[in-house]
Design a protein around this motif. Structure first.
Motif, PDB file in Angstrom:
ATOM      1  N   ALA A  99       0.837  -1.202   0.000  1.00 59.60           N
ATOM      2  CA  ALA A  99       0.000   0.000   0.000  1.00 59.60           C
ATOM      3  C   ALA A  99       0.873   1.255   0.000  1.00 59.60           C
ATOM      4  O   ALA A  99       0.587   2.223  -0.711  1.00 59.60           O
ATOM      5  N   GLN A 120       2.155   2.313  -3.366  1.00 57.54           N
ATOM      6  CA  GLN A 120       1.206   3.040  -4.211  1.00 57.54           C
ATOM      7  C   GLN A 120       1.227   4.523  -3.901  1.00 57.54           C
ATOM      8  O   GLN A 120       1.251   5.359  -4.796  1.00 57.54           O
ATOM      9  N   LEU A 161      -3.149  16.630   0.988  1.00 52.78           N
ATOM     10  CA  LEU A 161      -2.847  15.309   0.431  1.00 52.78           C
ATOM     11  C   LEU A 161      -2.561  14.295   1.536  1.00 52.78           C
ATOM     12  O   LEU A 161      -2.943  13.129   1.432  1.00 52.78           O
ATOM     13  N   LYS A 204      -5.779  13.226   2.949  1.00 56.27           N
ATOM     14  CA  LYS A 204      -6.475  12.343   2.022  1.00 56.27           C
ATOM     15  C   LYS A 204      -5.909  10.915   2.087  1.00 56.27           C
ATOM     16  O   LYS A 204      -6.654   9.943   2.152  1.00 56.27           O
ATOM     17  N   GLU A 205      -4.570  10.805   2.089  1.00 53.68           N
ATOM     18  CA  GLU A 205      -3.962   9.468   2.130  1.00 53.68           C
ATOM     19  C   GLU A 205      -4.297   8.751   3.434  1.00 53.68           C
ATOM     20  O   GLU A 205      -4.511   7.536   3.458  1.00 53.68           O
ATOM     21  N   ALA A 218      -6.999   9.196   5.239  1.00 56.57           N
ATOM     22  CA  ALA A 218      -8.396   8.781   5.161  1.00 56.57           C
ATOM     23  C   ALA A 218      -8.534   7.518   4.318  1.00 56.57           C
ATOM     24  O   ALA A 218      -9.240   6.574   4.690  1.00 56.57           O
ATOM     25  N   ILE A 219      -7.812   7.486   3.189  1.00 60.43           N
ATOM     26  CA  ILE A 219      -7.867   6.294   2.333  1.00 60.43           C
ATOM     27  C   ILE A 219      -7.378   5.067   3.092  1.00 60.43           C
ATOM     28  O   ILE A 219      -7.968   3.988   3.014  1.00 60.43           O
ATOM     29  N   ILE A 259     -10.083   3.917   5.489  1.00 60.64           N
ATOM     30  CA  ILE A 259     -11.198   3.274   4.767  1.00 60.64           C
ATOM     31  C   ILE A 259     -10.807   1.871   4.318  1.00 60.64           C
ATOM     32  O   ILE A 259     -11.494   0.883   4.593  1.00 60.64           O
ATOM     33  N   ASN A 260      -9.646   1.787   3.646  1.00 61.93           N
ATOM     34  CA  ASN A 260      -9.252   0.481   3.113  1.00 61.93           C
ATOM     35  C   ASN A 260      -8.865  -0.488   4.219  1.00 61.93           C
ATOM     36  O   ASN A 260      -9.063  -1.697   4.086  1.00 61.93           O
ATOM     37  N   ILE A 265     -12.204  -1.887   5.507  1.00 64.80           N
ATOM     38  CA  ILE A 265     -12.836  -2.832   4.586  1.00 64.80           C
ATOM     39  C   ILE A 265     -12.018  -4.120   4.428  1.00 64.80           C
ATOM     40  O   ILE A 265     -12.481  -5.218   4.701  1.00 64.80           O
ATOM     41  N   TRP A 266     -10.754  -3.948   4.008  1.00 72.97           N
ATOM     42  CA  TRP A 266      -9.957  -5.125   3.667  1.00 72.97           C
ATOM     43  C   TRP A 266      -9.374  -5.783   4.905  1.00 72.97           C
ATOM     44  O   TRP A 266      -9.206  -7.013   4.942  1.00 72.97           O
ATOM     45  N   LEU A 282      -1.502   0.079   7.606  1.00 72.52           N
ATOM     46  CA  LEU A 282      -1.806   0.889   6.419  1.00 72.52           C
ATOM     47  C   LEU A 282      -1.648   2.378   6.730  1.00 72.52           C
ATOM     48  O   LEU A 282      -1.197   3.155   5.885  1.00 72.52           O
TER      49      LEU A 282
END
Lengths: 432, 432
Positions: free
Chosen positions: A313, A316, A338, A341-342, A344-345, A348-349, A352-353, A382
């Motif tokens: 991750a 990326q 930014l 934002k990263e 928060a992503i 979220i991920n 979920i994952w 993450l």
């Protein structure tokens, strides 16, 4: 027979262009490479030498006697010679300098003055400059005398009575204007010039953005000292892309795929050593929890998942930031946005994952608490990956370093160490 | 006040070039992006839309009413429109097609006919072709009527009496020749042309190798159908390099760093899912040895080193092979030589660095047998890494796929699984 073969080889080789000969030399291993090199005609050998990658150039120069080297290199332009300077023995270089004309010697010194990758090092010295006071007919007459014109001449530079750069007229404008038009009338207002200290990267952005073919290089006092062509810029862009791809795997751009085995082995040592060291240190975090592992051996099975998903991750995020920095989209003002934002992503991920992974682990090991630990550990790792993935490129860029360089080592080390620490630490607290 | 601000914004924006406006749009998140977009003058908006990355283009098109979209896109050239086609709603595209002149419509169809990245899709339709039968004076007269000439016109194409492509003359040759020189005398023998089916990568190699500025694109029957410029080629090279960097991290080239969070999270799912799956499967090899791990917990601590060093070494091999394939240095004939070389390197480095690692482990755990197992396991995993690092790019290239794409997933999966299997297997045999 051997001599006959040599003659046949020489005949075929002399039909090549410099770039083709360079490719051939790079593709051939050991003895075959030297045989082709020795058979190349002098001028072609010089052109090829200028095009091959660093290690191959070093290899060929090392295998060539001083006499032939002087002949081969004597055919090169000053800026080409300057680019090869690091591979040429000092006494050969001195002989070449001595046999040059005064003008070429001055150009060689100019090119050597600027750092590799700057406009001054990339520029050529072959350009046409005419007095701005003339008209089209006088310019055409002067150009006819000057034939052949340098490659990629899309514009002719003009100088004032003090020899200072006064602008440029395009060849098409010259062609389409009436012969008695004064050159001043054809001067382009938006004509572009570069300074030799500017970086090749900035210059290549300008070439791409404004669709340039050649640009005058002008020093601080407005004297014309060189010309940068789209050809050199394209070479530069291509080389930079290749360098970056190799550098991110810990290899030098000079790597010679067809070179000797021993050199191939040695050039990987710094990377191997670095990765061995970081892997060794990262696994020390596992050693902290030997007791927990002994009690619950499934932790040993599951911990590499947490570590590796963090690394992937983070890669990326780094890839996106390296591109954003290269395109100059990332500034101090928006870097905080930014980062948020990263983060928060990653949350979220992770939810979920990580939840999915935790569910699978729960089913596999019939242990809900273990599943929960996995889900939380993956989310936290993450977040660590997002932090490092944002911070490392930004910090490298602020320090003026290539943001891609070394990023994967730092990232993997962090996500491995923290992955082991978070997962095994949480498991020890919750499960044991 | 708001209206005053808008007017000020509009004034400032209209001073930008298309590429600068595109960069600004890419850098702005959410609402600010739409505000700037709505304020851009139509022509500038079209130029900017053509330059932004895919996701940003999609975003902007989605936020624009059909009327304005038709206006904005109406200012674009057929080939630019064709490149944006995938983002444009079908009914808007149909309206644009309907309002085009017959010639432009034909050009649009030509551009859409060829696959993305081919010469046919990259070429422009703006070029000058004159009858080869004329002389320099007639050519100059025709060019004066045709003014302004297309950007980057370094040569004028010529056609015979059947309208077939007959060669090209450079603008400088036209400028320097006497007015009554027949054009045939100025034809370059070595003039280069491309076919629309050729790949943009091949074309960009030709541009770099032969220092081209513009090249005629000619169909099978020798009719001139377009022109490829160094400008399009440079864009192509840059985009390919960026695509590759992002693709190797499992991201699409269209990624929008400043786009909405939810989309940013979702675009990472395929990569997360892939890596979770491969990591999960790889750790199943650890589960085979739970008994051994319980008996000797130090194995759990040391096994990630073996796995990770294999991945890093394999990445170096892949990076070298991807470059070698891109430069067309690697052929069927020399791939066997290269495989032997990589295997030899992995054996040499395994012996040296595996020996060192084994030594350190022996000292740390006071267990010579454990150290030996580590040394042998590291060497074997380096050999595995060399095999995969050579085989994957070669196989991908032979199947016509991008050798960089997916390489790291396959490599990491193999070196992780085999690293765990080799190390824990050997340890179980030797130590327990």
């Amino acid at each position: 027979l051997r001599r006959q073969q040599d003659a046949e080889l020489a005949r075929r080789l002399s039909a090549l262009e410099g770039a083709d000969a360079a490719q051939l030399l790079e593709m051939l291993p050991g003895a075959a490479r030297y045989r082709v090199w020795d058979t190349l005609p002098t001028t072609l050998a010089g052109e090829a030498l200028e095009e091959v990658t660093g290690q191959v150039a070093e290899d060929l120069v090392g295998a060539t006697g001083d006499e032939r080297l002087v002949e081969v290199l004597g055919a090169l332009d000053p800026e080409e010679l300057s680019a090869l300077r690091q591979y040429i023995p000092a006494e050969v270089f001195a002989r070449l300098e001595a046999q040059m004309e005064a003008l070429a010697r001055r150009q060689l010194r100019t090119s050597s003055e600027y750092p590799l990758g700057s406009v001054g090092a990339l520029m050529g010295h072959d350009f046409v400059s005419l007095p701005v006071a003339g008209d089209v007919a006088s310019a055409v007459a002067a150009l006819r005398e000057r034939q052949p014109l340098p490659e990629q001449t899309d514009q002719v530079f003009l100088h004032d009575e003090y020899q200072r750069f006064a602008g440029a007229v395009t060849v098409t404008d010259l062609l389409l204007a009436e012969p008695d038009t004064p050159l001043r009338e054809l001067l382009r207002e938006d004509s572009f010039s570069l300074q030799p200290e500017e970086s090749g990267d900035r210059a290549s952005q300008a070439f791409e953005r404004y669709d340039l073919i050649s640009v005058p290089v002008v020093d601080r006092r407005r004297y014309l000292i060189g010309r940068l062509t789209v050809e050199s810029v394209m070479d530069h862009v291509r080389e930079r892309a290749e360098d970056q791809a190799l550098a991110s795997a810990g290899l030098s751009e000079d790597s010679d795929l067809f070179g000797p085995i021993w050199r191939g082995a040695r050039e990987r040592w710094p990377w191997l050593a670095t990765n061995l060291l970081t892997a060794f240190v990262a696994t020390r975090f596992i050693a902290l929890f030997e007791g927990s592992l002994q009690q619950l051996v499934s932790l040993a099975v599951l911990m590499p998942i947490i570590a590796s998903i963090g690394g992937n991750a983070g890669n990326q995020t780094i890839a996106l930031f390296v591109r954003g920095l290269a395109l100059e989209q990332i500034k101090r003002e928006n870097s905080r946005f930014l980062l948020r934002k990263e983060l928060a992503i990653s949350l979220i991920n992770g939810t979920i994952w990580g939840g999915l992974l935790g569910g699978v682990a729960t089913v596999f090991y019939r242990d809900l608490a273990l599943g929960l630990v996995m889900a939380v550990a993956m989310t936290l790792n993450l977040v660590v990956a997002a932090l490092v993935g944002v911070a490392f490129p930004l910090l490298a860029a602020r320090l003026g370093r290539d943001p891609a360089l070394g990023s994967s080592v730092v990232l993997t080390f962090t996500t491995d160490s923290m992955g082991f620490l978070i997962f095994l630490g949480l498991a020890t607290l919750v499960l044991l």
